[in-house]
Design an enzyme around this catalytic site. Structure first.
Site, PDB file in Angstrom:
ATOM      1  N   SER A 100      30.059 -42.933  45.304  1.00  0.00           N
ATOM      2  CA  SER A 100      29.297 -42.151  46.277  1.00  0.00           C
ATOM      3  C   SER A 100      30.075 -40.883  46.655  1.00  0.00           C
ATOM      4  O   SER A 100      30.439 -40.102  45.773  1.00  0.00           O
ATOM      5  CB  SER A 100      28.967 -43.017  47.496  1.00  0.00           C
ATOM      6  OG  SER A 100      27.967 -42.437  48.293  1.00  0.00           O
ATOM      7  N   ASP A 194      33.644 -37.790  64.710  1.00  0.00           N
ATOM      8  CA  ASP A 194      33.266 -36.404  65.040  1.00  0.00           C
ATOM      9  C   ASP A 194      33.582 -35.457  63.896  1.00  0.00           C
ATOM     10  O   ASP A 194      32.788 -34.556  63.583  1.00  0.00           O
ATOM     11  CB  ASP A 194      33.982 -35.959  66.317  1.00  0.00           C
ATOM     12  CG  ASP A 194      33.435 -36.644  67.563  1.00  0.00           C
ATOM     13  OD1 ASP A 194      32.311 -37.181  67.501  1.00  0.00           O
ATOM     14  OD2 ASP A 194      34.137 -36.652  68.595  1.00  0.00           O
ATOM     15  N   HIS A 253      22.664 -48.862  45.654  1.00  0.00           N
ATOM     16  CA  HIS A 253      23.714 -47.864  45.776  1.00  0.00           C
ATOM     17  C   HIS A 253      25.095 -48.504  45.848  1.00  0.00           C
ATOM     18  O   HIS A 253      26.049 -47.974  45.290  1.00  0.00           O
ATOM     19  CB  HIS A 253      23.468 -47.009  47.020  1.00  0.00           C
ATOM     20  CG  HIS A 253      24.443 -45.894  47.185  1.00  0.00           C
ATOM     21  ND1 HIS A 253      24.707 -44.959  46.197  1.00  0.00           N
ATOM     22  CD2 HIS A 253      25.247 -45.548  48.236  1.00  0.00           C
ATOM     23  CE1 HIS A 253      25.613 -44.100  46.622  1.00  0.00           C
ATOM     24  NE2 HIS A 253      25.952 -44.434  47.855  1.00  0.00           N
TER      25      HIS A 253
END
Length: 278
Positions: A100, A194, A253
């Site tokens: 990925s 974040d 996936h």
């Protein structure tokens, strides 16, 4: 904006998962790079399967696992992080496997530093830009961040406010660790959420580099996944002209978790066909 400086991956006491074979081997090492919100820990069972034949190293990318939290999620930056780690470990050349997001890091590394890459294994990702698709996941993780869950049941309830799929929630929960705070003992995220969210446009973008990688390449995709669709194959062939495609049946996936034995055998067969020396 210039790329962020490399960080020292897996800089805590444990370091990267670095396993050597029981007996001396002239096989080149295999470096494994996880996907978004994953970690080296997710690959322990695979590393043990490959370890008898060669040195295997699983890294935690920046803002993941045991590695530092830092601004910047550009693929050139994360590629530089991995190269700095290989320099520290004394690995001159290796086979690179990425799943990925980690597959895009691996492709970037192969394009930017091809002499360091003996071969490339890309697991269920194409070298194309994708649409935004993790808003629910980020919202769920923010709920955990705000909620200070005391146990995994409370954490699962918080994640469930935005993510219905239980296997996804279990995967996200691998990013929790217990910490002490002013509010007492609670489960907290070990990822730099974040920084990941701020760099998400880079994460869903194309790999770094402006040339094709001409080395031997294996692309593994899940038959039930949409991440490497047929319409993406021309872009993949242009960037990875030597790519050989293998589709794993009954796999999505997370193909390495859905079909672990088939995934391991495909990787082992491909590596066995490659030269052992530098």
């Amino acid at each position: 904006m210039p790329n962020a400086s490399p960080v020292e991956l897996n800089c805590l006491d444990t370091g990267p998962l670095d396993m050597g074979p029981a007996e001396a081997s002239d096989a080149l090492p295999l470096v494994v790079i996880h996907g978004l919100l994953g970690s080296a820990d997710n690959w322990r069972s695979h590393l043990k399967a490959w370890q008898p034949h060669r040195r295997v190293i699983a890294v935690d990318l920046r803002n993941h696992g045991r590695s530092p939290h830092a601004e910047g999620m550009a693929y050139s930056t994360m590629s530089d992080d991995v190269l700095a780690l290989l320099d520290r470990l004394g690995v001159e050349k290796a086979h690179i496997l990425g799943h990925s997001m980690g597959g895009k890091v691996a492709i970037s590394l192969a394009r930017l530093a091809p002499k360091r890459v003996a071969s490339l294994i890309v697991a269920d990702i194409a070298p194309v830009a994708y649409s935004h698709g993790h808003d629910d996941v980020f919202a769920a993780l923010k709920e955990v961040e705000r909620g200070f869950p005391k146990n995994r049941r409370e954490a699962d309830d918080l994640l469930g406010q935005h993510v219905d799929h239980r296997p996804t929630r279990l995967f996200l929960a691998t990013n929790l660790e217990r910490r002490e705070s002013e509010k007492g003992s609670a489960l907290a995220l070990r990822i730099g959420l974040d920084a990941i969210m701020a760099g998400y446009d880079d994460v869903i973008g194309e790999p770094a580099g402006d040339t094709s990688y001409e080395g031997p390449t294996l692309v593994l995709r899940g038959a039930d996944s949409v991440y490497v669709s047929d319409d993406m194959l021309p872009a993949l062939r242009e960037m990875l002209p030597q790519a050989r495609m293998v589709t794993l049946k009954n796999a999505g996936h997370w193909l390495h978790a859905d079909q672990p034995e088939a995934f391991q055998k495909a990787v082992e067969a491909f590596l066995a066909s490659q030269p052992k020396s530098l």
